[in-house]
Motif scaffolding. Structure first.
Motif, PDB file in Angstrom:
ATOM      1  N   MET A  57      -0.579  -8.716  -4.096  1.00  0.00           N
ATOM      2  CA  MET A  57       0.581  -9.407  -3.557  1.00  0.00           C
ATOM      3  C   MET A  57       0.505 -10.842  -4.005  1.00  0.00           C
ATOM      4  SD  MET A  57       0.798  -7.931   0.260  1.00  0.00           S
ATOM      5  CE  MET A  57      -0.880  -8.176   0.683  1.00  0.00           C
ATOM      6  N   LEU A  58       1.635 -11.312  -4.468  1.00  0.00           N
ATOM      7  CA  LEU A  58       1.685 -12.714  -4.884  1.00  0.00           C
ATOM      8  C   LEU A  58       2.685 -13.394  -3.973  1.00  0.00           C
ATOM      9  CD1 LEU A  58       1.859 -13.145  -8.729  1.00  0.00           C
ATOM     10  CD2 LEU A  58       0.465 -14.443  -7.132  1.00  0.00           C
ATOM     11  N   VAL A  63       7.360  -8.342   3.575  1.00  0.00           N
ATOM     12  CA  VAL A  63       6.793  -7.004   3.391  1.00  0.00           C
ATOM     13  C   VAL A  63       5.259  -7.041   3.427  1.00  0.00           C
ATOM     14  CG1 VAL A  63       7.007  -4.918   1.990  1.00  0.00           C
ATOM     15  CG2 VAL A  63       8.781  -6.627   1.893  1.00  0.00           C
ATOM     16  N   ASP A  64       4.690  -8.220   3.421  1.00  0.00           N
ATOM     17  CA  ASP A  64       3.239  -8.359   3.284  1.00  0.00           C
ATOM     18  C   ASP A  64       2.445  -7.526   4.278  1.00  0.00           C
ATOM     19  OD1 ASP A  64       3.913 -10.036   1.362  1.00  0.00           O
ATOM     20  OD2 ASP A  64       3.081 -11.863   2.264  1.00  0.00           O
ATOM     21  N   GLU A  65       2.875  -7.625   5.507  1.00  0.00           N
ATOM     22  CA  GLU A  65       2.077  -6.948   6.537  1.00  0.00           C
ATOM     23  C   GLU A  65       2.107  -5.442   6.336  1.00  0.00           C
ATOM     24  OE1 GLU A  65       2.994  -8.098  10.576  1.00  0.00           O
ATOM     25  OE2 GLU A  65       2.323  -6.100  11.180  1.00  0.00           O
ATOM     26  N   ALA A  66       3.341  -4.932   6.059  1.00  0.00           N
ATOM     27  CA  ALA A  66       3.476  -3.488   5.842  1.00  0.00           C
ATOM     28  C   ALA A  66       2.676  -3.066   4.623  1.00  0.00           C
ATOM     29  CB  ALA A  66       4.951  -3.132   5.665  1.00  0.00           C
ATOM     30  N   LEU A  67       2.667  -3.878   3.589  1.00  0.00           N
ATOM     31  CA  LEU A  67       1.883  -3.560   2.404  1.00  0.00           C
ATOM     32  C   LEU A  67       0.393  -3.550   2.733  1.00  0.00           C
ATOM     33  CD1 LEU A  67       3.665  -5.606  -0.403  1.00  0.00           C
ATOM     34  CD2 LEU A  67       3.630  -3.141  -0.134  1.00  0.00           C
ATOM     35  N   GLY A  68       0.032  -4.532   3.544  1.00  0.00           N
ATOM     36  CA  GLY A  68      -1.387  -4.603   3.937  1.00  0.00           C
ATOM     37  C   GLY A  68      -1.851  -3.318   4.587  1.00  0.00           C
ATOM     38  N   ASN A  69      -0.973  -2.670   5.316  1.00  0.00           N
ATOM     39  CA  ASN A  69      -1.353  -1.430   6.001  1.00  0.00           C
ATOM     40  C   ASN A  69      -1.580  -0.279   5.042  1.00  0.00           C
ATOM     41  OD1 ASN A  69      -1.236  -2.699   8.425  1.00  0.00           O
ATOM     42  ND2 ASN A  69       0.876  -2.069   8.865  1.00  0.00           N
ATOM     43  N   LEU A  70      -1.136  -0.438   3.787  1.00  0.00           N
ATOM     44  CA  LEU A  70      -1.339   0.657   2.825  1.00  0.00           C
ATOM     45  C   LEU A  70      -2.801   0.751   2.381  1.00  0.00           C
ATOM     46  CD1 LEU A  70       1.733   0.155   0.475  1.00  0.00           C
ATOM     47  CD2 LEU A  70       1.463   1.857   2.257  1.00  0.00           C
ATOM     48  N   GLY A  71      -3.514  -0.318   2.560  1.00  0.00           N
ATOM     49  CA  GLY A  71      -4.908  -0.365   2.100  1.00  0.00           C
ATOM     50  C   GLY A  71      -5.699   0.822   2.621  1.00  0.00           C
ATOM     51  N   GLY A  72      -6.441   1.477   1.743  1.00  0.00           N
ATOM     52  CA  GLY A  72      -7.285   2.593   2.154  1.00  0.00           C
ATOM     53  C   GLY A  72      -6.594   3.927   2.009  1.00  0.00           C
ATOM     54  N   LYS A  73      -5.275   3.951   1.826  1.00  0.00           N
ATOM     55  CA  LYS A  73      -4.622   5.254   1.619  1.00  0.00           C
ATOM     56  C   LYS A  73      -5.015   5.776   0.231  1.00  0.00           C
ATOM     57  CE  LYS A  73      -0.536   6.085   3.449  1.00  0.00           C
ATOM     58  NZ  LYS A  73       0.860   6.001   3.934  1.00  0.00           N
ATOM     59  N   ILE A  85      -3.541 -12.121  -4.079  1.00  0.00           N
ATOM     60  CA  ILE A  85      -4.238 -12.742  -5.209  1.00  0.00           C
ATOM     61  C   ILE A  85      -3.594 -14.063  -5.593  1.00  0.00           C
ATOM     62  CG2 ILE A  85      -5.020 -10.585  -6.240  1.00  0.00           C
ATOM     63  CD1 ILE A  85      -2.590 -11.213  -8.274  1.00  0.00           C
ATOM     64  N   ALA A  86      -4.336 -14.760  -6.359  1.00  0.00           N
ATOM     65  CA  ALA A  86      -3.762 -15.952  -7.000  1.00  0.00           C
ATOM     66  C   ALA A  86      -3.211 -15.513  -8.352  1.00  0.00           C
ATOM     67  CB  ALA A  86      -4.865 -16.992  -7.188  1.00  0.00           C
ATOM     68  N   PHE A  87      -2.427 -16.326  -8.914  1.00  0.00           N
ATOM     69  CA  PHE A  87      -1.716 -15.976 -10.133  1.00  0.00           C
ATOM     70  C   PHE A  87      -2.644 -15.524 -11.253  1.00  0.00           C
ATOM     71  CE2 PHE A  87      -0.475 -17.939 -14.218  1.00  0.00           C
ATOM     72  CZ  PHE A  87       0.422 -16.963 -14.606  1.00  0.00           C
ATOM     73  N   ARG A  88      -3.763 -16.228 -11.353  1.00  0.00           N
ATOM     74  CA  ARG A  88      -4.616 -15.950 -12.518  1.00  0.00           C
ATOM     75  C   ARG A  88      -5.315 -14.587 -12.445  1.00  0.00           C
ATOM     76  NH1 ARG A  88      -6.682 -19.791  -9.594  1.00  0.00           N
ATOM     77  NH2 ARG A  88      -8.669 -19.464  -8.520  1.00  0.00           N
ATOM     78  N   GLY A  99       7.497  -9.844  -4.820  1.00  0.00           N
ATOM     79  CA  GLY A  99       8.374 -10.345  -3.762  1.00  0.00           C
ATOM     80  C   GLY A  99       9.536 -11.101  -4.366  1.00  0.00           C
ATOM     81  N   ALA A 100       9.682 -12.363  -3.947  1.00  0.00           N
ATOM     82  CA  ALA A 100      10.786 -13.174  -4.471  1.00  0.00           C
ATOM     83  C   ALA A 100      10.234 -14.513  -4.902  1.00  0.00           C
ATOM     84  CB  ALA A 100      11.846 -13.366  -3.376  1.00  0.00           C
ATOM     85  N   PRO A 101       9.632 -14.568  -6.087  1.00  0.00           N
ATOM     86  CA  PRO A 101       8.960 -15.796  -6.497  1.00  0.00           C
ATOM     87  C   PRO A 101       9.939 -16.815  -7.104  1.00  0.00           C
ATOM     88  CG  PRO A 101       8.657 -14.131  -8.139  1.00  0.00           C
ATOM     89  CD  PRO A 101       9.543 -13.532  -7.116  1.00  0.00           C
TER      90      PRO A 101
END
Lengths: 174, 1135
Positions: A57-58, A63-73, A85-88, A99-101
């Motif tokens: 996620m940048l 949506v961040d929280e919902a995405l976070g819940n995907l971890g481990g699936k 993450i950071a850009f690099r 998202g909407a950068p």
């Protein structure tokens, strides 16, 4: 039990999450997160697969929280790992939820993602036309997505025809 | 049944038709069913295929929630006309998209979402297919098809089968009708022939049928049968005639037999009665009866047998009795039994047998042989009863007896039972072993008289009689001398045996040899006596050592003191000082060694006497001020104001501990300061907690106990105020620091220094005798290393212990808590002493000043050692005392007879007659009942002091004699002015006449120079009448001596300063009038203090001292020619 007690009980039992307060109807963010999870099933990456699928996620977004819940699936025998993450660090990702950068930043991100063969997913109008491979939009209050097949092909990411059937095809506007 | 009566012809046709019909129907059905199954299978297969395709295509639309796409995929099914319904479901079973041929039908899926499943009914078949995406189930698809196609096929084929069946039936019927004639016609012919034979009974006709088929065979057999019947008819007729003849003969025989039988039956009836009686007997007896025949097979049993063995008669009849055998008897046993039986005709014994239920039992069995008249055995009769219970009871009894006997026989005691006549009823094995008797019959039934020598036996019998008559147990110990001369001690215990009514049944006794036990006790007693002797010897040795060493020490110390009193060149003075100091050190070492020995021998005791803390502290100050000053150390004694002064405890030991600590502190401190601090931890309450003093004490050094334990002091129980030292008489009315009479105070003593300190690892060694922390320390600082060990032990005896805090190189703090009784009466006036004691004449002036009240007194000194005699004499004479000397007790008695003395100083150990004996002689004379006698002794033990006091001495002075102590004791005891009842001028005491005449003795007092007085004015007023002045002064003394000075103090302390002031004010006035200026000054000071509303104990003390001094000066005044001045003469004036 009076309502106060119920509330207290809920509060105590669900300190870390809001499970108690959640309603049955999925939020838009959860639908999008589910879509992101399913995208991964219809995509083949150019690089050999590792045991983990890295969803990055940048920037911050609803949506961040919902995405976070995907971890481990898991997807097949691969585990989904979610990371902010950071850009690099784009190169470490398999999926990149942008998202909407900012616009200027977006080009850099997309360049890096293309080189690394990362599937990019956007969540703002017009992102697909700017080169994001998959981008969410709402149609009749339903979550739909656009596909920029050209962008995917450039990055070497193969999107299943089944997915292509379902998405709205767009191309990069010069 | 109808079928039975129909003709064979019809039956044949029917059978054939049914057979053909059934076969056709079965074949047709099988064919149709098979075809239907194949079609259904194919249909399902198609459905599976289609569902899989849709699942694959529809998965994406499902996960991305695209209804439209899903519906499009499903609508492709309209090319299959048989599919009526298809739907895609979400994982929770809701329909996501559907296809309906007729536009109707809803189906929800609940189960089967995750597996493939077929559904089939008469009308429809369906397939459920889960939709999986990357291994995850995302939904399911369901497709349903109707069976119309298959059903129409079945209907068509069934019609075809029926048509074929009808055609076949027609053809078969026609064929059979023609074919059956050849079988039926011959059968009908044969039947007509048989009918004829049965009607006519003519067996000669024959069937005319030829052929080799089944019907031909039947006709042949029929003909054979007719021939046989014809032949048998003839034979039957012949046999009938023979039989009739035989019956006639047999009838005659039977009539004869009948008559015989009737006769026999009558005889039987008679003998049956006897048999019944015998049977009744057999049935009623309790013993089991068993009869066998000559082959030993059972032929009869009775009910008791069944009762015991459990076998019914039916089960045993005809069997060998061996069936009861338990197997516990050996075959030999049975062999023996049979041998006896055949020889003697009978056998008796006990046998273990087994019941039917398997239980073992013992029977008491008797077997008899029954013989015929030729002597051959025909029967065996066995009679037995069940004795199992009896056997078991016997066994238990034997076991319990055995237990009891085992107990008795294994006892170390001899045991016996006797009846009232003294006959032995039972004895145990040790009885035999010990007495040497062998056989039981030698003992049982006999009496002591039969067994032992008469004297012994009579004694035993007397004991038995006593036990029986008193009904009391008796324990005796007797000595008996064996034949070989050995002495044996026997302990015997006897007791009566009583029945429940209290009737005496006999006696029981126990005895054992206790010789070894006695010897052991004797040995212990001897060892104890020996130990006591050794301890006594050691104690005696200590006492002797002490005496022997102290006697020369006394001389050295005393003479060096006296020498120092003389003017000497500075070099010699320095030697003398060193002699004096060294001899004091030597004395200290000696004391330490003796103390340690006493502690080790547990002879050290702690006194509980009254003492004045200030005196102890004053002594300590005197002792250490000089040495601390030499090292330029800041030496201080800090006493909290609330510390009581009058205390009860062991002042000597307290001083010993404190001087040890101070000595060490000064010894190990090069610069800085040494401080003795005394504060009150708690008063009155024995269980209080440590106060804040603790904390202030702790903040300087970390506190460690030498043994590593936490510090706490154990407090002794309160000790009543008692001891050798009676409450001080003089000075008892001095001021006190607090009203703590009879109470208790916990005092914290601590000695702090800034010396070399003690390393932590050296702490444990600190209190071990002969160990200085560092070996080099002894060389550097000297000392025996005994001091702390002794102090540690002394504190333990006083119920306390050291707490040590130290930092190596920084300094140490030794502290301890003591619970001491408080008693204001213990305070005595403080003795002040000049610091410049080593100046020539300083001793003289001090003793003269201090001993002033004693000036002119006559004192007899009894001392065997000439040098010591000289020392004592010179000390006394320095105080202005007249001294007479005696070399032993006997001489002392003689001198007492000749002259008058105010006191006797008596050495305890003397030749010819020792001090204790001499005192006993002196006190035996009533005139000396009140004579002051003070012991001089080198023995310092409490016992020796007790001995002195017990013999009638008033007090005790330890050698080496300290001149100050000597004078102080005399001041306390000798009322010189009151005792000079007898003229002394008559007989000279011989050896030593006073060489030195004290100031005022029996001469005109120089009233103008009386110390503390300015009598010029008053003498002028009295026109120089000295007698009048003396009388006035005595009047003043009498007046004020009756007013207890303590009243002033008591009032002041009670807060009634006004009343105290009034008394003092009155005294002030009287003093100034009489010219007692020193007293006046002291009284004025106290007066002004009191007037200002203050009360200072120190000022009161000064006043009190001055008062006493003034009074003693007045008491010492003599008028010219006056010898017995006293109108207030105390009792006991010698005659």
């Amino acid at each position: 039990m009076n309502p106060l007690k119920v509330f207290m009980l809920c509060a105590v039992l669900t300190m870390p999450s809001y499970a108690c307060a959640q309603t049955a109807a999925p939020e838009e963010s959860e639908v999008k997160a589910a879509f992101v999870y399913n995208f991964a099933k219809f995509v083949e990456w150019p690089l050999p697969s590792s045991p983990e699928i890295m969803l990055c996620m940048l920037g911050d977004g609803p949506v961040d929280e919902a995405l976070g819940n995907l971890g481990g699936k898991s997807i097949g025998d691969r585990k989904l790992k979610v990371k902010r993450i950071a850009f690099r660090n784009v190169r470490d990702c398999d999926l990149l939820f942008v998202g909407a950068p900012e616009k200027q930043r977006l080009e850099q991100i997309l360049d890096a993602a293309r080189e690394a063969g990362v599937l990019t997913i956007g969540d703002a109008p017009g992102l697909a036309q700017q080169g994001v491979m998959l981008n969410f939009y709402l149609l009749d209050n339903k979550v739909r997505f656009e596909i920029n097949l050209e962008a995917a092909n450039h990055a070497g990411v193969k999107i299943s025809s089944k997915l292509i059937q379902l998405g709205k095809m767009v191309s990069t506007s010069k | 049944m109808m079928l039975k009566n129909t003709s064979i012809k019809r039956k044949l046709i029917l059978i054939n038709l049914i057979t053909v019909g059934v076969a056709l129907v079965l074949i047709a059905t099988a064919a149709i069913v098979g075809q239907v199954q194949a079609l259904r299978h194919s249909l399902l297969h198609d459905l599976h295929l289609q569902s899989k395709i849709i699942a694959s295509n529809g998965a994406a639309s499902l996960v991305f929630n695209d209804h439209k796409a899903a519906t499009e995929i499903l609508s492709a099914l309209n090319t299959s006309p048989n599919i009526v319904y298809a739907a895609i479901y979400t994982p929770n079973g809701a329909e996501f998209a559907a296809y309906r041929r007729n536009g109707t039908g809803v189906r929800t899926l609940q189960d089967g979402m995750r597996k493939e499943e077929n559904f089939a009914s008469r009308e429809r078949v369906g397939v459920t297919q889960p939709i999986n995406l990357s291994g995850e189930n995302v939904g399911a698809i369901f497709i349903e098809s109707d069976l119309e196609q298959i059903n129409s096929l079945v209907r068509h084929q069934a019609l075809l089968v029926i048509t074929v069946l009808l055609a076949v039936f027609g053809v078969v019927f026609l064929l059979l009708h023609k074919l059956q004639k050849g079988i039926v016609d011959p059968l009908l012919g044969l039947a007509q022939l048989m009918h004829r034979v049965s009607q006519d009974r003519s067996y000669s006709v024959r069937a005319k049928f030829s052929g080799r088929d089944e019907i031909g065979l039947l006709a042949g057999c029929f003909n054979d049968m007719l021939a046989q019947i014809e032949k048998h008819d003839g034979e039957l007729e012949r046999h009938r005639l023979e039989l009739e003849q035989l019956v006639g003969q047999r009838t005659v025989q039977l009539e004869q037999e009948l008559r015989e039988r009737i006769r026999v039956e009558q005889e039987l009836k008679h003998s049956n009665k006897e048999l019944q009686l015998a049977a009744t007997v057999l049935n009623t007896v309790d013993e089991a009866v068993l009869v066998t025949d000559q082959d030993n097979l059972i032929i009869m049993t009775n009910p008791a047998f069944s009762g015991i063995t459990g076998y019914s008669p039916d089960e045993v009849l005809g069997k060998n009795p061996h069936m009861l055998s338990s197997g516990m008897q050996s075959p030999d046993f049975y062999g023996e039994m049979w041998k006896t039986l055949s020889a003697a005709g009978s056998w008796q014994g006990e046998i273990w047998n087994r019941r039917k239920n398997g239980e073992l039992y013992v029977e008491c069995l008797s077997i008899k042989q029954v013989c015929d008249n030729k002597g051959n055995a025909t029967h065996y009769v066995a009679v037995f009863s069940d004795v199992t219970d009896r056997k078991q009871a016997e066994k238990k009894l034997r076991a319990s007896n055995a237990n009891l006997n085992a107990m008795l026989d294994n006892s170390p005691y001899l045991m016996w039972l006797k009846d009232t006549d003294g006959r032995f009823i039972k004895v145990n094995r040790p009885f035999f072993n010990t007495t040497g008797l062998k056989r039981i019959q030698d003992v049982l039934g006999r009496t002591d008289l039969d067994l032992w020598p008469e004297e012994m036996a009579e004694k035993y019998r007397a004991d038995d009689a006593e036990v029986m008559s008193t009904r009391q147990q008796k324990l005796t110990e007797e000595m008996s001398v064996m034949e070989n001369g050995e002495v044996h001690w026997v302990e015997t215990f006897k007791a009566p045996i009583l029945d429940e009514n209290g009737q005496v049944l006999g006696t029981t006794g126990f005895a054992r040899d206790i010789t070894e036990h006695r010897q052991h006790i004797d040995g212990l007693r001897k060892a104890q006596e020996l130990a006591e002797e050794i301890a006594a010897a050691k104690s005696n040795f200590l006492s002797n050592m002490s005496h022997e060493i102290r006697t020369p020490m006394n001389a050295i110390i005393g003479l060096s003191q006296l020498a120092l009193n003389q003017p000497t060149p500075p070099g010699v003075r320095s030697y003398l000082e060193k002699i004096f100091n060294s001899s004091h050190s030597l004395l200290g070492i000696l004391n330490d060694i003796l103390d340690l020995s006493k502690i080790e021998a547990r002879h050290m005791t702690i006194e509980h006497g009254n003492f004045d803390l200030d005196i102890v502290l004053g002594n300590l100050d005197d002792l250490f001020a000089v040495s601390a000053g030499d090292k330029h150390l800041d030496f201080r004694i800090e006493v909290s104001p609330d510390v009581p002064r009058g205390l009860v405890g062991d002042a000597l030991r307290l001083k010993q501990v404190l001087s040890n600590l101070l000595g060490n502190a000064i010894k190990f401190t090069e610069r800085g300061k040494v401080t003795l601090k005394i504060s009150v931890q708690e008063t009155g309450n024995r269980h209080g907690k440590a106060t804040h003093n603790d904390a202030s004490r702790h903040d300087r050094f970390p506190l460690l106990n030498p043994d590593g334990t936490t510090s706490h002091s154990t407090k002794p129980a309160s000790v009543p105020v008692a001891g050798c030292l009676p409450p001080a008489g003089e000075g008892a009315n001095e001021s006190l620091r607090g009203p703590r009479s009879g109470g208790q105070a916990t005092l914290l003593f601590s000695v702090e220094d800034t010396g070399i300190g003690i390393a932590k690892e050296d702490m444990p060694k600190l209190f071990q005798p002969f160990s200085q922390v560092d070996g080099s320390i002894s060389r550097r600082f000297g000392g025996t290393g005994l001091g702390l060990a002794i102090s540690h032990n002394l504190l333990q005896l006083m119920g306390s212990k050291f707490t040590v805090g130290s930092v190596s190189g920084k300094g140490s703090t030794f502290s301890f808590e003591l619970v001491l009784g408080t008693n204001p009466d213990a305070i005595r006036s403080k003795i002040t002493r000049g610091k410049d004691k080593w100046k020539a004449g300083s001793l003289s002036s001090e003793l003269r000043g201090r001993g002033q009240p004693l000036a002119g007194a006559r004192i007899l000194v009894a001392e065997d050692d000439a040098t010591n005699r000289q020392v004592v004499r010179e000390f006394l004479e320095l105080s202005g005392i007249t001294v007479a000397l005696a070399g032993n007790g006997k001489e002392a008695l003689e001198l007492l007879d000749k002259g008058r003395f105010d006191a006797v100083l008596m050495d305890v150990h003397m030749p010819v007659m020792n001090g204790v004996e001499a005192v006993r002689h002196i006190r035996a004379q009533p005139r000396f009942a009140h004579l002051t006698i003070i012991a001089l002794t080198a023995g310092i033990s409490g016992e020796e002091r007790d001995t002195c006091l017990a013999s009638g001495m008033n007090d005790f002075i330890a050698k080496p004699i300290q001149p100050e102590e000597l004078i102080a004791k005399l001041l306390r005891w000798v009322k010189h002015g009151e005792e000079t009842a007898m003229a002394s001028g008559t007989g000279s005491p011989g050896t030593a006449l006073p060489e030195h005449v004290p100031l005022q003795t029996e001469s005109n007092p120089d009233l103008g120079n009386l110390p503390g007085f300015e009598l010029g004015n008053i003498l002028k007023m009295l026109k120089g009448n000295q007698q009048q002045l003396v009388e006035l002064l005595r009047f003043f003394m009498d007046d004020w001596a009756n007013v207890p000075i303590a009243v002033i103090e008591t009032k002041a302390m009670a807060g009634d300063l006004r009343a105290a002031w009034e008394l003092v004010h009155k005294l002030t006035g009287a003093a100034v009038n009489l010219g007692a200026m020193s007293l006046h000054a002291a009284a004025r000071q106290l007066e002004s203090e009191l007037k200002a509303g203050r009360y200072d104990p120190a000022i009161f003390a000064a006043f009190h001292d001055e008062f006493n001094r003034t009074m003693s000066v007045i008491a010492g005044l003599r008028l010219p020619g006056e010898q017995v001045p006293d109108s207030r003469g105390s009792a006991g004036a010698p005659k």
